[in-house]
Design an enzyme around this catalytic site. Structure first.
Site, PDB file in Angstrom:
ATOM      1  N   HIS A  26      -1.953   9.607  34.796  1.00 19.89           N
ATOM      2  CA  HIS A  26      -2.384  10.566  33.771  1.00 19.89           C
ATOM      3  C   HIS A  26      -1.759  11.932  34.038  1.00 19.89           C
ATOM      4  O   HIS A  26      -2.296  12.747  34.805  1.00 19.89           O
ATOM      5  CB  HIS A  26      -3.917  10.659  33.742  1.00 19.89           C
ATOM      6  CG  HIS A  26      -4.436  11.420  32.566  1.00 19.89           C
ATOM      7  ND1 HIS A  26      -5.294  10.872  31.633  1.00 19.89           N
ATOM      8  CD2 HIS A  26      -4.207  12.698  32.146  1.00 19.89           C
ATOM      9  CE1 HIS A  26      -5.579  11.771  30.701  1.00 19.89           C
ATOM     10  NE2 HIS A  26      -4.927  12.892  31.004  1.00 19.89           N
ATOM     11  N   HIS A  28       0.676  14.917  31.662  1.00 18.73           N
ATOM     12  CA  HIS A  28       1.310  15.247  30.374  1.00 18.73           C
ATOM     13  C   HIS A  28       2.689  15.857  30.633  1.00 18.73           C
ATOM     14  O   HIS A  28       2.797  16.842  31.379  1.00 18.73           O
ATOM     15  CB  HIS A  28       0.444  16.244  29.604  1.00 18.73           C
ATOM     16  CG  HIS A  28      -0.862  15.671  29.147  1.00 18.73           C
ATOM     17  ND1 HIS A  28      -1.096  15.273  27.853  1.00 18.73           N
ATOM     18  CD2 HIS A  28      -2.008  15.407  29.837  1.00 18.73           C
ATOM     19  CE1 HIS A  28      -2.339  14.796  27.750  1.00 18.73           C
ATOM     20  NE2 HIS A  28      -2.912  14.867  28.947  1.00 18.73           N
ATOM     21  N   HIS A 224      -8.239   9.690  25.702  1.00 15.26           N
ATOM     22  CA  HIS A 224      -8.978  10.798  26.317  1.00 15.26           C
ATOM     23  C   HIS A 224     -10.403  10.751  25.756  1.00 15.26           C
ATOM     24  O   HIS A 224     -10.597  10.920  24.548  1.00 15.26           O
ATOM     25  CB  HIS A 224      -8.385  12.141  25.906  1.00 15.26           C
ATOM     26  CG  HIS A 224      -7.161  12.542  26.663  1.00 15.26           C
ATOM     27  ND1 HIS A 224      -5.940  11.936  26.510  1.00 15.26           N
ATOM     28  CD2 HIS A 224      -6.986  13.524  27.589  1.00 15.26           C
ATOM     29  CE1 HIS A 224      -5.064  12.530  27.291  1.00 15.26           C
ATOM     30  NE2 HIS A 224      -5.662  13.495  27.969  1.00 15.26           N
ATOM     31  N   GLU A 227     -14.212  13.617  28.545  1.00 12.81           N
ATOM     32  CA  GLU A 227     -13.704  14.675  29.443  1.00 12.81           C
ATOM     33  C   GLU A 227     -14.648  15.871  29.288  1.00 12.81           C
ATOM     34  O   GLU A 227     -15.279  16.292  30.250  1.00 12.81           O
ATOM     35  CB  GLU A 227     -12.270  15.046  29.046  1.00 12.81           C
ATOM     36  CG  GLU A 227     -11.659  16.179  29.864  1.00 12.81           C
ATOM     37  CD  GLU A 227     -10.260  16.560  29.389  1.00 12.81           C
ATOM     38  OE1 GLU A 227      -9.888  16.227  28.241  1.00 12.81           O
ATOM     39  OE2 GLU A 227      -9.528  17.207  30.183  1.00 12.81           O
ATOM     40  N   HIS A 248      -9.966  10.574  31.851  1.00 18.29           N
ATOM     41  CA  HIS A 248     -11.066  11.401  32.395  1.00 18.29           C
ATOM     42  C   HIS A 248     -12.389  10.607  32.419  1.00 18.29           C
ATOM     43  O   HIS A 248     -12.711  10.018  33.432  1.00 18.29           O
ATOM     44  CB  HIS A 248     -11.217  12.720  31.621  1.00 18.29           C
ATOM     45  CG  HIS A 248      -9.956  13.521  31.576  1.00 18.29           C
ATOM     46  ND1 HIS A 248      -9.580  14.356  32.584  1.00 18.29           N
ATOM     47  CD2 HIS A 248      -8.969  13.604  30.641  1.00 18.29           C
ATOM     48  CE1 HIS A 248      -8.417  14.935  32.281  1.00 18.29           C
ATOM     49  NE2 HIS A 248      -8.023  14.477  31.110  1.00 18.29           N
ATOM     50  N   ASP A 306      -2.732  15.687  35.614  1.00 17.27           N
ATOM     51  CA  ASP A 306      -2.958  16.081  34.214  1.00 17.27           C
ATOM     52  C   ASP A 306      -1.897  17.061  33.694  1.00 17.27           C
ATOM     53  O   ASP A 306      -1.036  16.666  32.911  1.00 17.27           O
ATOM     54  CB  ASP A 306      -4.373  16.650  34.029  1.00 17.27           C
ATOM     55  CG  ASP A 306      -4.904  16.478  32.621  1.00 17.27           C
ATOM     56  OD1 ASP A 306      -4.260  15.784  31.823  1.00 17.27           O
ATOM     57  OD2 ASP A 306      -5.981  17.028  32.323  1.00 17.27           O
TER      58      ASP A 306
HETATM   59  O1  LIG Z   1      -6.840  17.407  29.572  1.00 12.71           O
HETATM   60  C1  LIG Z   1      -6.464  17.266  28.396  1.00 12.71           C
HETATM   61  N1  LIG Z   1      -7.331  16.845  27.454  1.00 12.71           N
HETATM   62  C2  LIG Z   1      -6.984  16.681  26.152  1.00 12.71           C
HETATM   63  N2  LIG Z   1      -5.750  16.938  25.704  1.00 12.71           N
HETATM   64  C3  LIG Z   1      -4.830  17.367  26.601  1.00 12.71           C
HETATM   65  C4  LIG Z   1      -5.131  17.538  27.954  1.00 12.71           C
HETATM   66  N3  LIG Z   1      -4.011  17.963  28.583  1.00 12.71           N
HETATM   67  C5  LIG Z   1      -3.040  18.053  27.647  1.00 12.71           C
HETATM   68  N4  LIG Z   1      -3.531  17.706  26.456  1.00 12.71           N
HETATM   69  C6  LIG Z   1      -2.856  17.698  25.155  1.00 12.71           C
HETATM   70  C7  LIG Z   1      -1.961  18.914  24.980  1.00 12.71           C
HETATM   71  C8  LIG Z   1      -0.587  18.331  24.937  1.00 12.71           C
HETATM   72  O2  LIG Z   1       0.262  19.048  24.071  1.00 12.71           O
HETATM   73  C9  LIG Z   1      -0.820  16.942  24.418  1.00 12.71           C
HETATM   74  C10 LIG Z   1       0.278  15.928  24.632  1.00 12.71           C
HETATM   75  O3  LIG Z   1       0.719  15.884  25.939  1.00 12.71           O
HETATM   76  O4  LIG Z   1      -2.023  16.548  25.060  1.00 12.71           O
END
Ligand SMILES: O=c1[nH]cnc2c1ncn2[C@H]1C[C@H](O)[C@@H](CO)O1
Length: 369
Positions: A26, A28, A224, A227, A248, A306
């Site tokens: 996990h 991004h 997701h 979380e 999460h 993350d």
């Molecule tokens: O922790 C997260 N929770 C929900 N969405 C998230 C998190 N971290 C990044 N993102 C979103 C923002 C990014 O632009 C997108 C794609 O990677 O996913």
């Protein structure tokens, strides 16, 4: 590359950390860009950034005291205009990502991103206030694949990708699943649903249809959920979206019946300790963290970064938290990585190869977790 005895050096400095081989499920891509690369493309493309030095930029992007998930998500707008819509930038970010993870001691990583958030053509609305250009979400996936594959060749680790639907953009999701199908097992291994899970009480029809199609076509699914949102979001992810893993998932603890059900099912939770603090997802006191319960119950979960750019972290940060505040032992770190390998979205044969690498490196007999 894999060293025999690995663990003793885990909490010393970074070069020695490489001795402990890990998996990460996990992370991004757009939350794991080198600040230097953002500055380079900002300057090259004449795009205004909040600062023109690494430390100045990090002051705007990264932080170390809890915010809300929404405030955290706002951080991306500070730097994404420098990267989105540029072919060289997209490919380079993917390539550098693999190098970064290899240096951290990761041997297998699944990296996720929204192809639409990196495009500037055939995407509605065009993100980050960009002018319309000619980089489509489809070509974004092609470029990321090239960057990841070049990275695999040069840094000798395995990297696969997960394409994200975004909670606030249900109209993008049908294309996301089509891209998952088109590039299935050409780097892409699964679909995800990211973004602000508190936006709506129920998952939008656009996402539901995309996940139905993903299941129908044998595309792996993670979501997701839980979380910052309630257990009902997790319930929906499992029952409606047929999620095989939960991103999460900490708030599953608020519904003991659901928690028991998911423990029995061996549902995999992709946990991110440092992230969960900075997004306000969990109590800032790590000694009260749901991961402690996961560990006690021998749940199926992994440890992940993350968004390491925004959280100014590496995987070492998360492992240190687990050791210092959650009493993780060597055995638990091994178990977590074996869980991650078993829950990976690789085809069976490749999954078994990776598992065997772990067993060998950890000095364990195969099939013993
Ligand atoms: O922790 C997260 N929770 C929900 N969405 C998230 C998190 N971290 C990044 N993102 C979103 C923002 C990014 O632009 C997108 C794609 O990677 O996913």
């Amino acid at each position: 590359m894999i060293k025999g005895n690995l663990y003793c050096c885990l909490f010393l400095n970074e070069p020695q950390l490489q001795n402990f081989i890990m998996k990460e499920l996990h992370v991004h891509l757009d939350g794991a860009i080198k600040p230097e690369t953002i500055l380079y493309f900002g300057k090259k493309r004449g795009i205004q950034l909040p600062a023109n030095t690494v430390s100045g930029l990090l002051q705007h992007i990264s932080y170390n005291k809890p915010l809300t998930l929404t405030q955290f998500l706002d951080k991306f707008a500070h730097y994404m205009p420098a990267i989105a819509g540029d072919r060289d930038a997209v490919r380079r970010v993917a390539y550098e990502f693999v190098g970064m993870k290899a240096r951290e001691g990761i041997i297998y990583v699944e990296v996720r991103y929204s192809p639409h958030l990196l495009a500037n053509c055939k995407v509605d609305p065009i993100p980050w206030g960009q002018k319309e250009g000619d980089l489509t979400p489809d070509e974004v996936v092609h470029l990321v694949n090239q960057g990841l594959q070049d990275g695999e060749r040069d840094f000798h680790i395995k990297a696969r990708s997960i394409l994200c639907c975004m909670r606030h953009m249900p109209n993008w999701s049908s294309e996301v699943v089509e891209l998952c199908k088109k590039y299935h097992n050409n780097s892409v291994v699964a679909i995800d649903l990211a973004g602000d899970e508190l936006l709506k009480a129920e998952t939008d029809q656009g996402h539901r249809k995309a996940y139905e199609e993903a299941e129908r076509c044998g595309i792996h699914r993670t979501v997701h959920a839980g979380e910052v949102g309630p257990p009902s979001v997790i319930k929906e992810a499992v029952s409606l979206l047929k999620a095989e893993r939960i991103g999460h998932g900490y708030h599953v603890m608020n519904d003991p019946v659901l928690y028991k059900e998911l423990l029995d099912k061996r549902m995999h939770f992709e946990t991110c300790p440092w992230s969960s603090n900075l997004t306000g997802a969990c109590d800032p006191d790590f000694k009260k963290h749901p991961i402690i319960q996961f560990r006690k119950d021998q749940a199926n979960y992994s440890l992940n970064t993350d968004d390491p750019l925004i959280f100014n972290s590496t995987i070492d940060t998360d492992y240190k938290i687990a050791k210092k505040y959650m009493n993780f032992t060597e055995e638990e770190f091994k178990r977590v990585n074996i869980n991650a390998a078993q829950a990976s979205f690789l085809p069976e044969r490749e999954k078994n190869e990776l598992l065997n690498k772990l067993y060998e490196a950890y000095g364990m007999a195969p099939n013993k977790s």
